[in-house]
Write a protein that holds these residues in place. Structure first.
Motif, PDB file in Angstrom:
ATOM      1  N   ARG A  45       3.650   0.923   2.582  1.00  0.00           N
ATOM      2  CA  ARG A  45       2.726   0.351   1.603  1.00  0.00           C
ATOM      3  C   ARG A  45       2.865  -1.164   1.622  1.00  0.00           C
ATOM      4  O   ARG A  45       3.925  -1.701   2.006  1.00  0.00           O
ATOM      5  N   VAL A  46       1.797  -1.857   1.228  1.00  0.00           N
ATOM      6  CA  VAL A  46       1.840  -3.319   1.188  1.00  0.00           C
ATOM      7  C   VAL A  46       2.367  -3.754  -0.177  1.00  0.00           C
ATOM      8  O   VAL A  46       2.340  -2.985  -1.140  1.00  0.00           O
ATOM      9  N   PRO A  47       2.848  -4.980  -0.295  1.00  0.00           N
ATOM     10  CA  PRO A  47       3.399  -5.440  -1.572  1.00  0.00           C
ATOM     11  C   PRO A  47       2.349  -5.441  -2.689  1.00  0.00           C
ATOM     12  O   PRO A  47       1.180  -5.746  -2.463  1.00  0.00           O
ATOM     13  N   GLU A  48       2.792  -5.098  -3.879  1.00  0.00           N
ATOM     14  CA  GLU A  48       1.937  -5.156  -5.069  1.00  0.00           C
ATOM     15  C   GLU A  48       1.873  -6.592  -5.568  1.00  0.00           C
ATOM     16  O   GLU A  48       2.866  -7.312  -5.535  1.00  0.00           O
ATOM     17  N   THR A  49       0.689  -7.000  -5.995  1.00  0.00           N
ATOM     18  CA  THR A  49       0.519  -8.360  -6.504  1.00  0.00           C
ATOM     19  C   THR A  49       0.391  -8.403  -8.024  1.00  0.00           C
ATOM     20  O   THR A  49       0.448  -9.489  -8.609  1.00  0.00           O
ATOM     21  N   LEU A  50       0.223  -7.252  -8.662  1.00  0.00           N
ATOM     22  CA  LEU A  50       0.097  -7.205 -10.112  1.00  0.00           C
ATOM     23  C   LEU A  50       1.462  -6.958 -10.755  1.00  0.00           C
ATOM     24  O   LEU A  50       2.332  -6.299 -10.179  1.00  0.00           O
TER      25      LEU A  50
ATOM     26  N   ALA B 136      -4.336  -9.875   0.534  1.00  0.00           N
ATOM     27  CA  ALA B 136      -3.188 -10.787   0.471  1.00  0.00           C
ATOM     28  C   ALA B 136      -2.210 -10.497   1.605  1.00  0.00           C
ATOM     29  O   ALA B 136      -1.608 -11.422   2.171  1.00  0.00           O
ATOM     30  N   PHE B 137      -2.046  -9.229   1.938  1.00  0.00           N
ATOM     31  CA  PHE B 137      -1.141  -8.891   3.038  1.00  0.00           C
ATOM     32  C   PHE B 137      -1.682  -9.416   4.365  1.00  0.00           C
ATOM     33  O   PHE B 137      -0.943 -10.009   5.156  1.00  0.00           O
ATOM     34  N   PHE B 138      -2.955  -9.197   4.612  1.00  0.00           N
ATOM     35  CA  PHE B 138      -3.552  -9.720   5.848  1.00  0.00           C
ATOM     36  C   PHE B 138      -3.454 -11.244   5.890  1.00  0.00           C
ATOM     37  O   PHE B 138      -3.220 -11.842   6.947  1.00  0.00           O
TER      38      PHE B 138
ATOM     39  N   ILE C  76       6.160  -2.844   3.566  1.00  0.00           N
ATOM     40  CA  ILE C  76       6.215  -3.452   4.889  1.00  0.00           C
ATOM     41  C   ILE C  76       6.123  -4.967   4.789  1.00  0.00           C
ATOM     42  O   ILE C  76       5.509  -5.514   3.854  1.00  0.00           O
ATOM     43  N   SER C  77       6.726  -5.659   5.747  1.00  0.00           N
ATOM     44  CA  SER C  77       6.586  -7.101   5.882  1.00  0.00           C
ATOM     45  C   SER C  77       5.700  -7.387   7.086  1.00  0.00           C
ATOM     46  O   SER C  77       5.626  -6.564   8.012  1.00  0.00           O
ATOM     47  N   PRO C  78       5.031  -8.535   7.123  1.00  0.00           N
ATOM     48  CA  PRO C  78       4.160  -8.831   8.263  1.00  0.00           C
ATOM     49  C   PRO C  78       4.888  -8.795   9.598  1.00  0.00           C
ATOM     50  O   PRO C  78       4.330  -8.348  10.603  1.00  0.00           O
ATOM     51  N   GLU C  79       6.139  -9.236   9.626  1.00  0.00           N
ATOM     52  CA  GLU C  79       6.882  -9.301  10.888  1.00  0.00           C
ATOM     53  C   GLU C  79       7.099  -7.924  11.512  1.00  0.00           C
ATOM     54  O   GLU C  79       7.257  -7.811  12.734  1.00  0.00           O
ATOM     55  N   GLU C  80       7.096  -6.879  10.685  1.00  0.00           N
ATOM     56  CA  GLU C  80       7.340  -5.536  11.203  1.00  0.00           C
ATOM     57  C   GLU C  80       6.141  -4.971  11.960  1.00  0.00           C
ATOM     58  O   GLU C  80       6.278  -3.990  12.697  1.00  0.00           O
TER      59      GLU C  80
END
Length: 253
Positions: free
Chosen positions: A89-94, A142-144, A114-118
């Motif tokens: 899952r991508v990081p939550e921003t809320l 935001a993740f992209f 997940i982190s972008p580097e992975e």
């Protein structure tokens, strides 16, 4: 002393020492105005392994509709020999307070963030997200947006990727949510893999409400209480198998 009064050196005298040193071996030398360089050693190819190709199923889900599709997608990927699906899952921003006010359920902690580097470790991707006015949710965007270093080095170029989505209504963006996300892949040099109509008769079933489109699997969430139908889940599983077959074919080429 030689004959006469001159200063001719004796033949028995040692020759004068050389004043010009020869270059050491394996260095650049100049001869006849041409430069010869010793080539660098070629890198060794990576060792062959029997490890499976990996498809990262990366998603954002607030009310678990997208998460339900993601887990069924993984079943489809894992059903293809030699390919493995990995959920992220991508990081939550809320904030937690905002999520509580929105009555969002607690996230499944067994699925890592997940982190972008992975991303560079994957052989293919399936990205999932709910719609926000016909395009992806801000959390996924935001993740992209955080993948700038990967974009700068084109680290994801050539990797195949697909989409799956969730919308509230039938006209709420089942196609446009995926369609507007293609720009993310284009700038990264990635390959968009839609499912087309490979699901067969299930794509033409008009007897019940069904999410999904030629762009990828989808679910109608309604007011948030509707659960994915078996047809929607079956389409997600099909997409997982389809993407796994594509990744496997690319790995052999």
């Amino acid at each position: 002393m030689g004959k006469g009064g001159g200063c001719v050196p004796s033949k028995k005298q040692a020759p004068p020492p050389l004043t010009k040193q020869l270059p050491p071996p394996n260095t650049t030398t100049e001869s006849n105005n041409s430069i010869q360089e010793t080539p660098l050693p070629l890198p060794l190819p990576p060792p062959e392994t029997d490890s499976k190709s990996k498809i990262f199923i990366v998603f954002y889900s607030m009310y678990r509709h997208v998460e339900g599709l993601a887990k069924r997608l993984k079943q489809g990927v894992d059903a293809v020999d030699g390919v493995e699906g990995v959920l992220y899952r991508v990081p939550e921003t809320l904030s937690i307070d905002v999520l509580n006010q929105m009555k969002a359920p607690i996230k499944d902690e067994t699925i890592p963030v997940i982190s972008p580097e992975e991303l560079v470790d994957a052989d293919g991707f399936l990205f999932g997200f709910p719609t926000r006015y016909g395009s992806m949710a801000a959390q996924m965007k935001a993740f992209f947006d955080s993948t700038g270093s990967l974009w700068n080095g084109q680290k994801l170029a050539g990797k195949p990727a697909g989409f799956f989505v969730s919308t509230g209504t039938q006209g709420g963006g089942q196609e446009t949510t995926a369609w507007t996300a293609i720009t993310q892949l284009a700038h990264q040099g990635m390959l968009f893999v839609p499912i087309g109509y490979t699901f067969g008769p299930g794509m033409f079933n008009m007897e019940s409400i069904r999410g999904g489109s030629p762009y990828g699997a989808g679910v109608f969430a309604g007011d948030g209480t509707r659960e994915p139908s078996e047809t929607e889940l079956a389409l997600a599983e099909h997409q997982g198998k389809y993407m796994a077959a594509i990744v496997k074919r690319l790995a052999k080429s």
